[in-house]
Design a protein around this motif. Structure first.
Motif, PDB file in Angstrom:
ATOM      1  N   TYR A   1      30.164  38.900  40.558  1.00 48.48           N
ATOM      2  CA  TYR A   1      30.826  40.095  41.086  1.00 48.48           C
ATOM      3  C   TYR A   1      31.546  40.855  39.973  1.00 48.48           C
ATOM      4  N   ILE A   2      32.179  40.124  39.060  1.00 45.92           N
ATOM      5  CA  ILE A   2      32.878  40.775  37.947  1.00 45.92           C
ATOM      6  C   ILE A   2      31.882  41.491  37.043  1.00 45.92           C
ATOM      7  N   LEU A   3      30.801  40.792  36.691  1.00 45.06           N
ATOM      8  CA  LEU A   3      29.799  41.411  35.821  1.00 45.06           C
ATOM      9  C   LEU A   3      29.120  42.574  36.535  1.00 45.06           C
ATOM     10  N   MET A   4      28.903  42.441  37.842  1.00 40.76           N
ATOM     11  CA  MET A   4      28.311  43.547  38.598  1.00 40.76           C
ATOM     12  C   MET A   4      29.210  44.779  38.513  1.00 40.76           C
ATOM     13  N   GLY A   5      30.512  44.583  38.652  1.00 37.44           N
ATOM     14  CA  GLY A   5      31.427  45.717  38.524  1.00 37.44           C
ATOM     15  C   GLY A   5      31.326  46.377  37.166  1.00 37.44           C
ATOM     16  N   LYS A   6      31.237  45.569  36.125  1.00 35.09           N
ATOM     17  CA  LYS A   6      31.123  46.107  34.767  1.00 35.09           C
ATOM     18  C   LYS A   6      29.814  46.862  34.585  1.00 35.09           C
ATOM     19  N   VAL A   7      28.719  46.291  35.086  1.00 36.92           N
ATOM     20  CA  VAL A   7      27.408  46.927  34.965  1.00 36.92           C
ATOM     21  C   VAL A   7      27.369  48.252  35.725  1.00 36.92           C
ATOM     22  N   LEU A   8      27.889  48.252  36.959  1.00 40.11           N
ATOM     23  CA  LEU A   8      27.886  49.481  37.757  1.00 40.11           C
ATOM     24  C   LEU A   8      28.758  50.561  37.121  1.00 40.11           C
ATOM     25  N   GLU A   9      29.866  50.156  36.525  1.00 43.51           N
ATOM     26  CA  GLU A   9      30.718  51.133  35.834  1.00 43.51           C
ATOM     27  C   GLU A   9      29.966  51.742  34.647  1.00 43.51           C
ATOM     28  N   LYS A  10      29.226  50.895  33.925  1.00 42.27           N
ATOM     29  CA  LYS A  10      28.440  51.377  32.791  1.00 42.27           C
ATOM     30  C   LYS A  10      27.315  52.307  33.248  1.00 42.27           C
ATOM     31  N   LYS A  11      26.809  52.084  34.452  1.00 39.54           N
ATOM     32  CA  LYS A  11      25.744  52.933  34.987  1.00 39.54           C
ATOM     33  C   LYS A  11      26.282  54.249  35.549  1.00 39.54           C
ATOM     34  N   GLY A  12      27.583  54.429  35.530  1.00 39.84           N
ATOM     35  CA  GLY A  12      28.167  55.652  36.064  1.00 39.84           C
ATOM     36  C   GLY A  12      28.334  55.629  37.569  1.00 39.84           C
ATOM     37  N   GLU A  13      28.508  54.416  38.139  1.00 38.51           N
ATOM     38  CA  GLU A  13      28.692  54.275  39.588  1.00 38.51           C
ATOM     39  C   GLU A  13      30.029  53.587  39.871  1.00 38.51           C
ATOM     40  N   PRO A  14      31.140  54.243  39.539  1.00 40.42           N
ATOM     41  CA  PRO A  14      32.458  53.603  39.655  1.00 40.42           C
ATOM     42  C   PRO A  14      32.842  53.233  41.080  1.00 40.42           C
ATOM     43  N   ALA A  15      32.393  54.002  42.083  1.00 42.51           N
ATOM     44  CA  ALA A  15      32.753  53.680  43.466  1.00 42.51           C
ATOM     45  C   ALA A  15      32.154  52.332  43.879  1.00 42.51           C
ATOM     46  N   LEU A  16      30.902  52.095  43.500  1.00 45.26           N
ATOM     47  CA  LEU A  16      30.275  50.810  43.788  1.00 45.26           C
ATOM     48  C   LEU A  16      30.913  49.697  42.954  1.00 45.26           C
ATOM     49  N   ALA A  17      31.298  50.057  41.722  1.00 45.79           N
ATOM     50  CA  ALA A  17      31.963  49.071  40.864  1.00 45.79           C
ATOM     51  C   ALA A  17      33.269  48.601  41.499  1.00 45.79           C
ATOM     52  N   VAL A  18      34.000  49.533  42.097  1.00 43.57           N
ATOM     53  CA  VAL A  18      35.273  49.204  42.748  1.00 43.57           C
ATOM     54  C   VAL A  18      35.049  48.181  43.861  1.00 43.57           C
ATOM     55  N   ARG A  19      34.021  48.391  44.657  1.00 48.91           N
ATOM     56  CA  ARG A  19      33.751  47.467  45.769  1.00 48.91           C
ATOM     57  C   ARG A  19      33.463  46.049  45.257  1.00 48.91           C
ATOM     58  N   SER A  20      32.669  45.963  44.200  1.00 48.84           N
ATOM     59  CA  SER A  20      32.324  44.651  43.654  1.00 48.84           C
ATOM     60  C   SER A  20      33.550  43.966  43.060  1.00 48.84           C
ATOM     61  N   LEU A  21      34.370  44.739  42.342  1.00 44.48           N
ATOM     62  CA  LEU A  21      35.548  44.167  41.700  1.00 44.48           C
ATOM     63  C   LEU A  21      36.621  43.796  42.723  1.00 44.48           C
ATOM     64  N   GLN A  22      36.735  44.565  43.768  1.00 46.03           N
ATOM     65  CA  GLN A  22      37.677  44.208  44.843  1.00 46.03           C
ATOM     66  C   GLN A  22      37.272  42.885  45.482  1.00 46.03           C
ATOM     67  N   ARG A  23      35.966  42.680  45.630  1.00 43.06           N
ATOM     68  CA  ARG A  23      35.478  41.414  46.173  1.00 43.06           C
ATOM     69  C   ARG A  23      35.851  40.262  45.229  1.00 43.06           C
ATOM     70  N   ALA A  24      35.675  40.484  43.924  1.00 41.82           N
ATOM     71  CA  ALA A  24      36.019  39.448  42.944  1.00 41.82           C
ATOM     72  C   ALA A  24      37.504  39.119  42.998  1.00 41.82           C
ATOM     73  N   ILE A  25      38.341  40.136  43.138  1.00 39.89           N
ATOM     74  CA  ILE A  25      39.790  39.932  43.168  1.00 39.89           C
ATOM     75  C   ILE A  25      40.214  39.227  44.452  1.00 39.89           C
ATOM     76  N   ALA A  26      39.538  39.528  45.554  1.00 43.73           N
ATOM     77  CA  ALA A  26      39.840  38.831  46.804  1.00 43.73           C
ATOM     78  C   ALA A  26      39.569  37.339  46.668  1.00 43.73           C
ATOM     79  N   MET A  27      38.566  36.987  45.856  1.00 42.99           N
ATOM     80  CA  MET A  27      38.214  35.585  45.636  1.00 42.99           C
ATOM     81  C   MET A  27      39.122  34.929  44.601  1.00 42.99           C
ATOM     82  N   ASP A  28      39.544  35.698  43.598  1.00 42.92           N
ATOM     83  CA  ASP A  28      40.395  35.161  42.527  1.00 42.92           C
ATOM     84  C   ASP A  28      41.396  36.240  42.113  1.00 42.92           C
TER      85      ASP A  28
END
Length: 341
Positions: free
Chosen positions: A273-300
């Motif tokens: 989930y963390i790497l997905m957030g980083k990859v999506l941010e690099k792809k120019g999709e910050p809104a999707l990156a936020v969702r993935s990173l929020q999921r990671a933070i909910a877990m840790d």
């Protein structure tokens, strides 16, 4: 490396506790023992007081049998390993067949930074007890590695895991331990030997891929992870590690597909989930990156990297207050993780 050393200390401490608990359980009814009070203090975690009580006994009676053994255990549990060694030496002189004192002597020497001196004692225990404690066998194997006796380390780990010493699995287990201890070149040699003995051994190519990622040999890492997936297509972590390799050469679409597969196979791991957030941010999709990173933070919630990447994603979305909050929290968590930073 630091985490691995902490694991070794914990293993040795747990082993000492189990041995001590066994000894005290055997003599629990001996309330008239001269060591009863010191043992009670040890059970309460009052190590200095227990040592003081035992030292007083030494002043009163230098010939009291078993006193050196009791002092060795007390100093070991306190973490004063060289004083423990001094007392265990005397205890072994009194009783050369004392398996617990011999084993603790080896562990104390190891924890005092003397693995070469620890080996004979740990070897002796292994020869006495065919199914000796796994933690002691592990520390024996690590001691062999630290003294660069890699073949004997392989024999020790093979015995520990119950596989033939010349098998591909024994080379793989040893390669894993070598990699954890930062013996990269030898780990690669042993990993390649494992593959040579059994090209379809699960996790052998994975280990080599990890090693090449660590060495920044990205094409080699990608090749190894691809071979692992051909053998072991249900291994979620391989998809994650291969995605990491692709992200490092900016193949973000490929990385995203692999990360999704990793998450499908194991939704409980935070890394993808963390790497997905980083990859999506690099792809120019910050809104999707936020969702993935929020999921990671909910877990840790205490992962500083997740909060830092989330702050960057919020900044890309123009959410300045949210970005500032996450970046500040990331810095606080990083400082907590590394106070010297």
């Amino acid at each position: 490396m630091r985490r691995h050393c902490s694991t070794l200390v914990l293993a040795a401490s747990l082993l000492a506790y189990l041995l001590f608990s066994h000894s005290t359980a055997v003599s629990a009814q001996q309330t008239d023992s001269p060591f009863a009070e010191a043992r009670r203090l040890l059970e309460l975690g009052k190590f200095p007081e227990a040592i003081e009580a035992l030292e007083k006994l030494r002043e009163q009676n230098l010939e009291l049998r078993g006193l050196s053994r009791e002092l060795g255990i007390a100093y070991y549990r306190k973490g004063d390993y060289m004083k423990a060694v001094t007392n265990f030496k005397q205890a072994i002189k009194e009783n050369a067949n004392d398996g617990e004192a011999t084993q603790l002597m080896g562990l104390a020497l190891y924890l005092a930074g003397r693995p070469g001196e620890a080996i004979p004692y740990l070897e002796k225990v292994q020869s006495w007890y065919p199914s000796a404690n796994v933690d002691a066998a592990y520390i024996l194997g690590v001691s062999y590695i630290q003294t660069k006796n890699y073949p004997q380390a392989r024999v020790a780990f093979a015995k520990m895991f119950g596989v033939p010493a010349e098998s591909a699995a024994s080379y793989l287990f040893t390669a894993r331990m070598l990699l954890r201890l930062d013996f990269g070149p030898v780990a690669e040699e042993y990993g390649r030997k494992a593959v040579a003995l059994d090209a379809k051994l699960p996790l052998a190519h994975f280990l080599l891929g990890e090693l090449y990622i660590y060495q920044s040999k990205i094409p080699e890492a990608i090749g190894q992870f691809q071979q692992e997936l051909a053998i072991n297509p249900g291994h979620a972590t391989t998809y994650y590690k291969l995605a990491d390799a692709y992200s490092r050469v900016q193949k973000y679409d490929d990385a995203e597909k692999l990360l999704q597969r990793s998450i499908w196979l194991d939704a409980a791991a935070t890394g993808p989930y963390i790497l997905m957030g980083k990859v999506l941010e690099k792809k120019g999709e910050p809104a999707l990156a936020v969702r993935s990173l929020q999921r990671a933070i909910a877990m840790d919630p205490n992962n500083s990297i997740s909060h830092h990447l989330l702050g960057q994603a919020y900044r890309d979305l123009g959410r300045a207050d949210d970005a500032e909050r996450e970046l500040k929290l990331a810095e606080q968590l990083q400082t907590r993780e590394d106070p010297k930073r």
